[in-house]
Scaffold this motif. Structure first.
Motif, short mmCIF file in Angstrom:
data_model
loop_
_atom_site.label_atom_id
_atom_site.label_comp_id
_atom_site.label_asym_id
_atom_site.label_seq_id
_atom_site.Cartn_x
_atom_site.Cartn_y
_atom_site.Cartn_z
N ASN A 36 -4.30 -0.63 12.55
CA ASN A 36 -4.10 -1.29 11.25
C ASN A 36 -5.37 -2.04 10.89
N TRP A 37 -6.42 -1.29 10.55
CA TRP A 37 -7.74 -1.86 10.30
C TRP A 37 -7.77 -2.75 9.06
N SER A 38 -6.97 -2.41 8.03
CA SER A 38 -7.10 -3.13 6.76
C SER A 38 -6.67 -4.58 6.87
N ASP A 39 -5.58 -4.87 7.57
CA ASP A 39 -5.16 -6.26 7.73
C ASP A 39 -6.21 -7.07 8.48
N SER A 88 -6.13 -12.53 2.24
CA SER A 88 -5.33 -11.44 1.70
C SER A 88 -3.86 -11.85 1.71
N ARG A 92 0.81 -1.22 0.00
CA ARG A 92 0.00 0.00 0.00
C ARG A 92 0.85 1.27 0.00
N GLN A 147 -9.60 4.97 9.45
CA GLN A 147 -9.30 4.65 10.84
C GLN A 147 -10.02 5.61 11.79
N ASP A 153 -6.28 5.78 4.49
CA ASP A 153 -6.08 4.95 5.67
C ASP A 153 -6.41 5.73 6.94
N LEU A 174 -13.45 -2.94 -0.93
CA LEU A 174 -13.10 -1.62 -0.40
C LEU A 174 -13.21 -0.55 -1.48
N LEU A 201 -9.90 -6.86 5.81
CA LEU A 201 -10.00 -7.25 4.40
C LEU A 201 -10.38 -8.72 4.19
N TRP A 211 -3.12 6.52 -0.45
CA TRP A 211 -3.47 5.55 0.58
C TRP A 211 -3.28 6.10 1.99
N ALA A 237 -3.74 -6.65 -1.05
CA ALA A 237 -4.56 -5.52 -0.61
C ALA A 237 -4.48 -4.39 -1.62
#
Length: 437
Positions: free
Chosen positions: A220-223, A318, A111, A408, A404, A236, A226, A400, A394
């Motif tokens: 670190n919401w995406s990990d 992911s 990212r 968050q 991000d 997303l 996803l 980004w 991702a």
């Protein structure tokens, strides 16, 4: 950039009286007629490189050993590791690049790469890695380099492509008489319904035990999200990467489930709770393969790994991505040599104990499967290698960092229960879409 880098490399080699080595592209600083070059080299200050990572203590210690070997092969070069928490990494790196205090070489996640390529802050290393026969550039899986390629230029080398997976406490499963995720997976029954059933059974508020935890770092919401989103058919961004797409029925279902795990079913720690899998208080935990560096230190309970559970759209696994790049630096030749050394087959045979290597010669051998005593080769095959073909990287975007931060900040309303999922997704769409242009 490529011409400038080649010129600087040639000048550095000439000034030091060096000859290019093979294998790791080692520089030989012992050349020179009549001993005059030796005297000049002794008088010179060593070149000091900085190498940035976001790894933990075990990974840092591993790299320190590799750096020791590099420094033995390259007299006059020293390397210092800079450890930056992953949640802060991109922002701090951007600040250091802007203030010209950035490291010479550093890790990058998928990212982060679009923004740095857009700003022209990565060095083209194509000639250095392709023209050194000892580096064996064809040994690297071509697909793992796509994100770093621009026409005939190359701005980094991948060193780890791990799928997200489940770590589970075998003792807690035995205590409740439950089939493990591995057993359910082999039976073709490992899905989110079974995941939730096991979590409810394992959760014990009196002992502070939770059945699951999806979050490594609350920033670190995406990990964390996803795999859950993808397994339920949510996205997303749209396919062109130009619009926020999570405000959909699938997105609402996914976020509602995430919220209920914490606030309704109470099988997941509440926001801000920092208890970790290695505490023995978490039944199942999602993370990358690199977390094994901490899990292997556990002696209080037995653990294993398994694939992610399946949703209506599959596992939604992911694929993490980490590469190493040379930044704009005063020492491009030396930085390129260090990059080649730590991404060589020899070095990846060492780092394979924590990272899924991008070199065929390492990944397709027993070196990776048997790099450490845990997990077992069978578990690695099931949870890592068998999942990679269908895993997804991702999504990235040149903005980004802003996207991000915005998501968050808005997720805090979910964590404080001050907004419903519908309200939250509507606001995310309004706030994120302008950043997608």
């Amino acid at each position: 950039m490529r011409t400038r880098l080649l010129s600087l490399i040639a000048a550095a080699l000439l000034a030091a009286g060096c000859s290019a080595g093979t294998g790791n592209g080692a520089l030989d600083a012992q050349a020179g007629a009549g001993g005059t070059a030796d005297g000049a080299a002794a008088a010179q200050e060593p070149v000091k490189l900085k190498f940035s990572i976001w790894g933990n203590d075990a990974q840092k210690a591993m790299y320190e050993e590799l750096i020791g070997k590099f420094e033995q092969l390259h007299s006059g070069l020293e390397v210092e590791i800079m450890t930056i928490p992953f949640a802060d990494y991109q922002q701090k790196l951007s600040i250091m690049l802007a203030s010209r205090t950035a490291p010479d070489v550093g890790w990058l996640a998928e990212r982060m790469i679009p923004q740095l390529l857009e700003s022209g802050q990565l060095a083209d290393i194509a000639a250095e890695v392709k023209e050194d026969p000892g580096y064996n550039y064809p040994d690297i899986y071509p697909s793992t380099l796509d994100i770093f390629r621009r026409e005939d230029r190359l701005y980094g080398i991948s060193f780890s492509t791990p799928p997200v997976l489940i770590y589970y406490n075998k003792d807690l499963f035995r205590e409740k008489g439950l089939k493990t995720p591995t057993e359910l997976y082999k039976e073709g029954k490992w899905n989110y319904d079974e995941f939730l059933k096991a979590a409810r059974s394992i959760t014990d508020p009196q002992r502070g035990i939770y059945g699951m935890k999806l979050v490594r770092d609350w920033n670190n919401w995406s990990d964390a999200l996803l795999p859950l989103l993808w397994s339920h058919g949510a996205e997303l961004f749209d396919s062109g990467g130009t619009a926020f797409a999570l405000n959909s029925p699938e997105g609402r279902e996914s976020l509602q489930l995430y919220s209920e795990l914490m606030f309704k079913d109470k099988v997941h720690p509440l926001p801000g709770d920092e208890r970790t899998f290695d505490s023995g208080q978490i039944g199942m935990y999602t993370d990358r393969y690199s977390y094994t560096s901490k899990a292997r230190a556990v002696t209080d309970f037995e653990w294993d790994i398994a694939p992610m559970p399946a949703g209506i759209k599959g596992t939604g696994t992911s694929l993490g991505y980490a590469g190493v790049s040379v930044f704009e630096t005063r020492h491009p030749a030396e930085a390129a040599e260090f990059l080649k050394f730590i991404t060589s087959a020899e070095s990846m045979s060492v780092t394979a104990q924590y990272f899924v290597p991008s070199r065929k010669s390492v990944l397709e051998s027993d070196v990776f499967l048997r790099a450490a005593s845990q997990p077992s080769p069978e578990s690695i095959q099931l949870a890592v290698l068998d999942q990679m073909a269908d895993a997804r990287i991702a999504p990235g975007h040149k903005n980004w960092q802003q996207i991000d931060t915005k998501i968050q900040m808005l997720l805090d309303r979910l964590y404080t229960q001050s907004s419903s999922v519908d309200e939250l997704l509507g606001e995310m769409e309004l706030e994120v879409n302008p950043l997608m242009k």
